[in-house]
Scaffold this motif. Sequence first.
Motif, PDB file in Angstrom:
ATOM      1  N   ASP A   1     -10.686   5.067  19.500  1.00  0.00           N
ATOM      2  CA  ASP A   1      -9.655   4.382  18.725  1.00  0.00           C
ATOM      3  C   ASP A   1      -9.363   5.114  17.425  1.00  0.00           C
ATOM      4  N   LEU A   2      -8.092   5.383  17.198  1.00  0.00           N
ATOM      5  CA  LEU A   2      -7.644   5.969  15.946  1.00  0.00           C
ATOM      6  C   LEU A   2      -7.032   4.904  15.055  1.00  0.00           C
ATOM      7  N   MET A   3      -6.237   4.007  15.653  1.00  0.00           N
ATOM      8  CA  MET A   3      -5.637   2.910  14.896  1.00  0.00           C
ATOM      9  C   MET A   3      -5.247   1.789  15.844  1.00  0.00           C
ATOM     10  N   HIS A   4      -5.166   0.580  15.290  1.00  0.00           N
ATOM     11  CA  HIS A   4      -4.810  -0.608  16.069  1.00  0.00           C
ATOM     12  C   HIS A   4      -3.913  -1.480  15.207  1.00  0.00           C
ATOM     13  N   SER A   5      -2.902  -2.081  15.836  1.00  0.00           N
ATOM     14  CA  SER A   5      -1.934  -2.866  15.066  1.00  0.00           C
ATOM     15  C   SER A   5      -2.557  -4.102  14.433  1.00  0.00           C
ATOM     16  N   ARG A   6      -3.659  -4.594  14.961  1.00  0.00           N
ATOM     17  CA  ARG A   6      -4.323  -5.746  14.345  1.00  0.00           C
ATOM     18  C   ARG A   6      -5.125  -5.345  13.105  1.00  0.00           C
ATOM     19  N   GLN A   7      -5.535  -4.107  13.068  1.00  0.00           N
ATOM     20  CA  GLN A   7      -6.355  -3.630  11.953  1.00  0.00           C
ATOM     21  C   GLN A   7      -5.485  -2.823  10.986  1.00  0.00           C
ATOM     22  N   ASN A   8      -4.699  -3.545  10.205  1.00  0.00           N
ATOM     23  CA  ASN A   8      -3.721  -2.885   9.331  1.00  0.00           C
ATOM     24  C   ASN A   8      -3.925  -3.162   7.857  1.00  0.00           C
ATOM     25  N   GLU A   9      -4.935  -3.970   7.516  1.00  0.00           N
ATOM     26  CA  GLU A   9      -5.094  -4.376   6.123  1.00  0.00           C
ATOM     27  C   GLU A   9      -5.425  -3.198   5.210  1.00  0.00           C
ATOM     28  N   SER A  10      -6.281  -2.287   5.684  1.00  0.00           N
ATOM     29  CA  SER A  10      -6.652  -1.159   4.820  1.00  0.00           C
ATOM     30  C   SER A  10      -5.470  -0.222   4.592  1.00  0.00           C
TER      31      SER A  10
ATOM     32  N   MET B   1       1.290   3.682  12.069  1.00  0.00           N
ATOM     33  CA  MET B   1       2.106   2.631  12.666  1.00  0.00           C
ATOM     34  C   MET B   1       3.085   2.025  11.672  1.00  0.00           C
ATOM     35  N   GLY B   2       3.202   2.651  10.505  1.00  0.00           N
ATOM     36  CA  GLY B   2       4.207   2.235   9.534  1.00  0.00           C
ATOM     37  C   GLY B   2       3.785   1.168   8.546  1.00  0.00           C
ATOM     38  N   TYR B   3       2.510   0.768   8.563  1.00  0.00           N
ATOM     39  CA  TYR B   3       2.088  -0.322   7.674  1.00  0.00           C
ATOM     40  C   TYR B   3       2.060   0.098   6.211  1.00  0.00           C
ATOM     41  N   THR B   4       1.573   1.295   5.921  1.00  0.00           N
ATOM     42  CA  THR B   4       1.565   1.765   4.537  1.00  0.00           C
ATOM     43  C   THR B   4       2.993   1.920   4.015  1.00  0.00           C
ATOM     44  N   LEU B   5       3.861   2.478   4.836  1.00  0.00           N
ATOM     45  CA  LEU B   5       5.258   2.647   4.447  1.00  0.00           C
ATOM     46  C   LEU B   5       5.906   1.308   4.173  1.00  0.00           C
ATOM     47  N   ARG B   6       5.708   0.330   5.059  1.00  0.00           N
ATOM     48  CA  ARG B   6       6.322  -0.976   4.878  1.00  0.00           C
ATOM     49  C   ARG B   6       5.882  -1.634   3.580  1.00  0.00           C
ATOM     50  N   LYS B   7       4.567  -1.573   3.304  1.00  0.00           N
ATOM     51  CA  LYS B   7       4.053  -2.204   2.092  1.00  0.00           C
ATOM     52  C   LYS B   7       4.586  -1.506   0.848  1.00  0.00           C
ATOM     53  N   ALA B   8       4.652  -0.178   0.878  1.00  0.00           N
ATOM     54  CA  ALA B   8       5.180   0.556  -0.268  1.00  0.00           C
ATOM     55  C   ALA B   8       6.640   0.188  -0.523  1.00  0.00           C
ATOM     56  N   LEU B   9       7.445   0.109   0.512  1.00  0.00           N
ATOM     57  CA  LEU B   9       8.852  -0.251   0.359  1.00  0.00           C
ATOM     58  C   LEU B   9       9.003  -1.645  -0.232  1.00  0.00           C
TER      59      LEU B   9
ATOM     60  N   ARG C   1     -11.449   6.169  -8.766  1.00  0.00           N
ATOM     61  CA  ARG C   1     -11.986   4.864  -8.414  1.00  0.00           C
ATOM     62  C   ARG C   1     -12.124   4.782  -6.886  1.00  0.00           C
ATOM     63  N   ARG C   2     -13.248   4.238  -6.454  1.00  0.00           N
ATOM     64  CA  ARG C   2     -13.500   4.060  -5.022  1.00  0.00           C
ATOM     65  C   ARG C   2     -13.438   2.568  -4.686  1.00  0.00           C
ATOM     66  N   PHE C   3     -12.606   2.195  -3.708  1.00  0.00           N
ATOM     67  CA  PHE C   3     -12.454   0.803  -3.300  1.00  0.00           C
ATOM     68  C   PHE C   3     -12.880   0.638  -1.842  1.00  0.00           C
ATOM     69  N   ARG C   4     -13.713  -0.347  -1.577  1.00  0.00           N
ATOM     70  CA  ARG C   4     -14.049  -0.716  -0.204  1.00  0.00           C
ATOM     71  C   ARG C   4     -13.100  -1.823   0.214  1.00  0.00           C
ATOM     72  N   VAL C   5     -12.422  -1.645   1.336  1.00  0.00           N
ATOM     73  CA  VAL C   5     -11.374  -2.580   1.757  1.00  0.00           C
ATOM     74  C   VAL C   5     -11.596  -2.993   3.206  1.00  0.00           C
ATOM     75  N   PRO C   6     -11.108  -4.172   3.611  1.00  0.00           N
ATOM     76  CA  PRO C   6     -11.280  -4.628   4.993  1.00  0.00           C
ATOM     77  C   PRO C   6     -10.327  -3.933   5.943  1.00  0.00           C
ATOM     78  N   ALA C   7     -10.736  -3.846   7.209  1.00  0.00           N
ATOM     79  CA  ALA C   7      -9.872  -3.254   8.229  1.00  0.00           C
ATOM     80  C   ALA C   7      -8.751  -4.209   8.627  1.00  0.00           C
ATOM     81  N   TYR C   8      -9.061  -5.513   8.629  1.00  0.00           N
ATOM     82  CA  TYR C   8      -8.022  -6.479   8.992  1.00  0.00           C
ATOM     83  C   TYR C   8      -8.127  -7.701   8.090  1.00  0.00           C
TER      84      TYR C   8
END
Length: 252
Positions: free
Chosen positions: A35-44, A71-79, A200-207
């Motif tokens: 697995d490289l990426m999954h649409s459910r795991q987009n929070e990070s 899958m475009g999640y970073t782009l969508r959030k930035a926009l 700064r280092r941030f630990r973030v959830p996968a979903y």
Amino acid sequence: MNRRLKIASAQTPGGSEMVLYQHDCDFSIQINGQDLMHSRQNESEQELARLGCAHLADINSPSILIGGLGMGYTLRKALDMLSPNAQVVVSELMDDVVEWNREHLGKLNKQPLEDKRVELITGDIVELISGSRNRFDAILIDIDNGSSAMTDSGNSRLYSHKGIYACRLALRKQGCLAVWSAEASKKFEQVMMNCNFNVRRFRVPAYKGSKSRSRFVWVASENKSILPPGGGEPRLPFKKESKGNRRPPRRR
């Protein structure tokens, strides 16, 4: 329950097989069965944009670079965070990933590639960054699996001292570099600090909703005051002085 369907496949520059799967409304991308990426795991991926663009809330015409379409999640959030006058350059190495987003994945994020603020550039992001002096207010990097290459060993150039220093030169004075990773890396932290970045280092959830913070985002800037609050502050390892370089004790 419907079975998982293989929608498309492509070969990475490193010769690996990349496959797009669909299971009901969910999509996943695998490299050689991993697995490289999954649409459910987009929070990070969204956190990458939140943290990397936090300093741009009051900027009228920011210019940012997103390395890796995914899958475009970073782009969508930035926009969603940036002003209507923003300029967003998206750099994606593989034409197939762009095609998959246009045909299959765009509906996950309201077709972000169709936003008039977006300029899509396919090709080597290292060359793009190296040719961009003092151009961007933020650079968001989500290439491969982080500093340990999974898709293409050539991506390691981006995470080297030369690649990160090029990012620093491509940023404007009050700019931020944000980097996503699937795992921690003290070595990479030291690379960024050796390029005269405050980090700064941030630990973030996968979903969303996950109590486990299994992904990492580093945010770096020459200006420490504009870094987002929280996170950990990495430090360079202490170097012991050799005996020949030790100063003699003071006399009392």
